[in-house]
Design a protein around this motif. Structure first.
Motif, PDB file in Angstrom:
ATOM      1  N   ILE A   8       4.790  15.176  -0.518  1.00 43.36           N
ATOM      2  CA  ILE A   8       4.846  14.345  -0.678  1.00 43.36           C
ATOM      3  C   ILE A   8       3.923  13.377  -1.483  1.00 43.36           C
ATOM      4  CG2 ILE A   8       7.188  13.828   0.253  1.00 43.36           C
ATOM      5  CD1 ILE A   8       5.946  12.021   2.138  1.00 43.36           C
ATOM      6  N   ASN A   9       3.568  12.564  -1.979  1.00 48.27           N
ATOM      7  CA  ASN A   9       2.512  11.212  -1.969  1.00 48.27           C
ATOM      8  C   ASN A   9       3.030   9.757  -1.838  1.00 48.27           C
ATOM      9  OD1 ASN A   9       2.729  13.147  -5.061  1.00 48.27           O
ATOM     10  ND2 ASN A   9       2.423  10.909  -5.286  1.00 48.27           N
ATOM     11  N   ARG A  59     -15.459   5.716  -6.573  1.00 47.46           N
ATOM     12  CA  ARG A  59     -16.227   5.358  -5.897  1.00 47.46           C
ATOM     13  C   ARG A  59     -16.416   5.427  -4.489  1.00 47.46           C
ATOM     14  NH1 ARG A  59     -14.313   1.931  -9.998  1.00 47.46           N
ATOM     15  NH2 ARG A  59     -11.795   1.474  -9.031  1.00 47.46           N
ATOM     16  N   GLY A  60     -15.151   6.319  -4.155  1.00 46.74           N
ATOM     17  CA  GLY A  60     -14.431   6.734  -3.099  1.00 46.74           C
ATOM     18  C   GLY A  60     -14.044   5.867  -2.245  1.00 46.74           C
ATOM     19  N   HIS A  61     -13.748   4.881  -2.835  1.00 47.98           N
ATOM     20  CA  HIS A  61     -12.171   4.175  -2.185  1.00 47.98           C
ATOM     21  C   HIS A  61     -11.061   4.990  -1.447  1.00 47.98           C
ATOM     22  CE1 HIS A  61     -13.953   0.397  -3.994  1.00 47.98           C
ATOM     23  NE2 HIS A  61     -14.356   0.526  -3.292  1.00 47.98           N
ATOM     24  N   ILE A  62     -10.558   4.635  -0.114  1.00 47.78           N
ATOM     25  CA  ILE A  62      -8.941   5.443  -0.403  1.00 47.78           C
ATOM     26  C   ILE A  62      -7.986   4.451  -1.428  1.00 47.78           C
ATOM     27  CG2 ILE A  62      -7.547   6.263   1.076  1.00 47.78           C
ATOM     28  CD1 ILE A  62      -9.614   6.914   2.806  1.00 47.78           C
ATOM     29  N   ILE A  63      -7.195   5.404  -2.385  1.00 47.16           N
ATOM     30  CA  ILE A  63      -6.327   4.440  -2.842  1.00 47.16           C
ATOM     31  C   ILE A  63      -5.020   5.061  -2.438  1.00 47.16           C
ATOM     32  CG2 ILE A  63      -8.243   4.104  -4.435  1.00 47.16           C
ATOM     33  CD1 ILE A  63      -6.436   6.664  -6.243  1.00 47.16           C
ATOM     34  N   GLY A  64      -4.901   6.045  -1.967  1.00 43.71           N
ATOM     35  CA  GLY A  64      -3.507   6.928  -2.150  1.00 43.71           C
ATOM     36  C   GLY A  64      -3.282   7.952  -0.696  1.00 43.71           C
ATOM     37  N   PHE A  65      -2.319   8.569  -0.734  1.00 43.09           N
ATOM     38  CA  PHE A  65      -2.427  10.062   0.283  1.00 43.09           C
ATOM     39  C   PHE A  65      -1.440  10.802  -0.500  1.00 43.09           C
ATOM     40  CE2 PHE A  65      -3.771   6.264   2.954  1.00 43.09           C
ATOM     41  CZ  PHE A  65      -4.084   7.329   4.473  1.00 43.09           C
ATOM     42  N   GLY A  66      -1.798  12.504  -0.245  1.00 40.43           N
ATOM     43  CA  GLY A  66      -1.201  13.383  -0.426  1.00 40.43           C
ATOM     44  C   GLY A  66      -0.328  13.781   0.810  1.00 40.43           C
ATOM     45  N   ALA A  67       0.596  14.112   1.004  1.00 40.77           N
ATOM     46  CA  ALA A  67       0.820  14.902   2.487  1.00 40.77           C
ATOM     47  C   ALA A  67       1.767  15.996   1.923  1.00 40.77           C
ATOM     48  CB  ALA A  67       2.233  13.748   3.540  1.00 40.77           C
ATOM     49  N   ALA A  82       0.524  -1.069   0.271  1.00 44.69           N
ATOM     50  CA  ALA A  82      -0.208  -0.502   0.009  1.00 44.69           C
ATOM     51  C   ALA A  82       0.779   1.510  -0.164  1.00 44.69           C
ATOM     52  CB  ALA A  82      -0.844  -0.358   1.315  1.00 44.69           C
ATOM     53  N   GLY A  83       2.097   1.273  -0.003  1.00 48.03           N
ATOM     54  CA  GLY A  83       2.624   2.218   0.067  1.00 48.03           C
ATOM     55  C   GLY A  83       2.844   3.104   1.202  1.00 48.03           C
ATOM     56  N   LEU A  84       2.474   2.680   2.147  1.00 45.07           N
ATOM     57  CA  LEU A  84       2.530   3.144   3.954  1.00 45.07           C
ATOM     58  C   LEU A  84       3.653   3.157   5.044  1.00 45.07           C
ATOM     59  CD1 LEU A  84      -1.521   1.596   4.591  1.00 45.07           C
ATOM     60  CD2 LEU A  84      -0.484   4.200   4.133  1.00 45.07           C
ATOM     61  N   ILE A  85       4.569   2.520   4.551  1.00 49.60           N
ATOM     62  CA  ILE A  85       5.705   2.053   5.424  1.00 49.60           C
ATOM     63  C   ILE A  85       7.520   1.317   3.864  1.00 49.60           C
ATOM     64  CG2 ILE A  85       4.613   0.898   7.020  1.00 49.60           C
ATOM     65  CD1 ILE A  85       5.269  -1.769   6.208  1.00 49.60           C
ATOM     66  N   MET A 129      -1.198  14.809   6.472  1.00 48.19           N
ATOM     67  CA  MET A 129      -2.432  14.011   5.002  1.00 48.19           C
ATOM     68  C   MET A 129      -3.199  14.067   4.715  1.00 48.19           C
ATOM     69  SD  MET A 129       0.254  12.273   5.740  1.00 48.19           S
ATOM     70  CE  MET A 129      -0.419  10.763   4.766  1.00 48.19           C
ATOM     71  N   PHE A 130      -3.545  13.757   2.989  1.00 44.80           N
ATOM     72  CA  PHE A 130      -4.799  14.365   2.657  1.00 44.80           C
ATOM     73  C   PHE A 130      -5.287  12.658   1.377  1.00 44.80           C
ATOM     74  CE2 PHE A 130      -2.176  18.490   2.544  1.00 44.80           C
ATOM     75  CZ  PHE A 130      -3.165  19.155   2.281  1.00 44.80           C
TER      76      PHE A 130
END
Ligand SMILES: [Zn+2]
Length: 477
Positions: A224-225, A205-213, A178-181, A198-199
């Protein structure tokens, strides 16, 4: 009862459709403007008794609530099922209508959602989140906006998120995917996002697919994202699309800005059709997502970055979209966030004055020229005819050729000849490229070569006689 039946039973098609178009009751049926094509008179019908829909207009198609959601969101059956199940408060068994691949995706959505909840809670409640809270307040975001966008904060820690998620049953390998670590060279892993605002980034569809920071000080890089993951591809994602989708469809227009903050400010001021490209250039994939919702796209360009390259790309979008792309040019040195916060009316004004991208290009090019001189007329021709040649729609092409003819006082016939020459050149180049591509892939074998080799393989004793074979029989000699 199967999951599909349960979802069907607990779902009212009228309610679902009503989220996307206004339905009026007419006897036993409901009718409204078709959400899938543009029309002035309603030809879209919903039949509550059959729980079905039909468009008698341009679409001339219909189906049940699943096909409606699939068409509406451009998804497959599995996603429609999950969307409706969630809506109806039904928990699907992990196996419902899925294969191993979509199970994995589902796990990634879940782990991202868990991370987003964790970050959000830290922003709202943690002592460490105070700086982030102050920053959010300083940008003027209301509690509602903060919640709508599920804004969050990541602790200044190497292990906090990892620990939190692993305590909840997610594996290290899932967190990596998931790229979280991040895995360090030592083989140890640690949180990717630390001490950042964190964004969460969602799909349609409203699934959270990643983050911007975003950093909370002046250090660089400012943003970064998430890296590319099975669920996140920056070039095809649009920040805010989940919240903007309905407004884009209703207003039949999407506005593309650059940053997360710009989107949030726009939405807070009720400009809900705004999304961000999360980069300077809009990709064709992003345009493709919007194409399912509207054919009217407005790019908000800042005065400095509105270079010719961006404009040339614009014609590319237009062709891939079959649509006219308009641009608004922001006041020098300002981004949409500042413009809107200063005065929402300015934003409305800019939108009202949005120019088709080709007209804008005309203005850019001719502003620096003196079209009473022969030299500059010729320059205008050199720069604009190639752009006009890139327009696929022949009516629009003609429109701009006429415009150029008028501006330069050059006969339409003259320009038409130039245009034809450019097109012929491009076609010739294309043909040459194709021919070159072909010649690098020669036919894998010739019949003689094949025959000789087969013979030798079947009759190894013939090898002594093979010296008599001609070299020309073999391709790879
Ligand atoms: Zn229709």
């Amino acid at each position: 009862m199967s999951a599909i039946d349960e979802v069907k039973q607990r779902t009212d098609i009228v309610e679902v459709v009503s989220q996307y178009t206004t339905l009026t009751k007419a006897g036993r049926t409901f009718r409204g403007l078709c959400p899938f094509h543009t029309e002035k008179h309603p030809s879209f019908f919903v039949y509550p008794e059959q729980q079905s829909w039909h468009c008698f207009g341009a679409c001339n198609t219909g189906g049940d609530v699943f096909s409606f959601v699939m068409k509406n969101q451009g998804t497959d059956f599995g996603d429609a099922l999950r969307f409706l199940a969630q809506r109806a408060g039904i928990t699907l068994s992990p196996r419902a209508g899925q294969d191993a691949e979509s199970d994995k995706r589902e796990r990634l959505y879940l782990v991202n959602e868990a991370a987003a909840r964790y970050f959000h809670n830290l922003l709202l409640n943690s002592a460490g989140g105070e700086k982030a809270r102050n920053y959010v307040a300083s940008r003027g975001f209301s509690p509602k906006t903060t919640v709508d966008f599920q804004l969050g904060f990541s602790l200044n820690s190497w292990q906090a998120l990892k620990q939190h998620l692993m305590d909840r049953g997610y594996t290290e390998s899932e967190l990596l995917t998931a790229g979280l670590i991040i895995e360090a060279e030592t083989g140890k892993t640690h949180d990717r996002f630390r001490n950042k605002l964190m964004f969460p980034i969602s799909d349609v569809r409203g699934h959270i697919i990643g983050f911007g920071a975003r950093v909370l000080d002046d250090s660089l890089p400012k943003y970064i994202n998430s890296p590319q993951t099975p669920t996140f591809d920056k070039s095809s994602s649009l920040y805010g699309i989940n919240l903007a989708m309905t407004a884009i469809r209703q207003q039949d227009m999407a506005v593309i800005v650059e940053g997360y903050i710009d989107v949030m400010t726009a939405h807070q001021s009720d400009f809900n059709n705004v999304v961000a490209s999360m980069g300077t250039a809009v990709t064709e994939k992003q345009a493709g997502t919007l194409k399912k919702l509207t054919r009217n796209i407005v790019l908000a360009l800042d005065a400095d970055a509105a270079g010719e390259e961006a404009m040339l790309r614009g014609v590319g979008y237009e062709n891939s979209l079959d649509a006219e792309v308009k641009v608004i040019i922001l006041p020098k040195g300002k981004d949409p966030d500042e413009v809107i916060r200063q005065d929402a009316k300015t934003w409305q004004q800019l939108l009202a004055e949005a120019l088709p991208i080709v007209d804008y290009t005309f203005n850019m090019v001719t502003a620096k020229l003196d079209l009473t001189t022969a030299r500059d007329k010729s320059l205008a021709r050199d720069r604009l005819v190639p752009i006009i040649a890139g327009i696929k729609d022949t009516v629009r092409q003609d429109h701009y050729l006429t415009k150029l003819s008028r501006l330069t006082g050059t006969s339409y016939r003259r320009l038409e000849t130039d245009l034809a020459r450019i097109k012929a050149d491009r076609r010739a180049k294309e043909t040459r490229r194709e021919a070159e591509a072909q010649s690098t892939h020669p036919p894998s074998s010739s019949p003689i070569e094949e025959y000789c080799l087969a013979l030798l393989l079947q009759h190894p004793e013939l090898r002594v006689q093979s010296e008599g074979l001609l070299l020309e029989y073999f391709e790879n000699r």
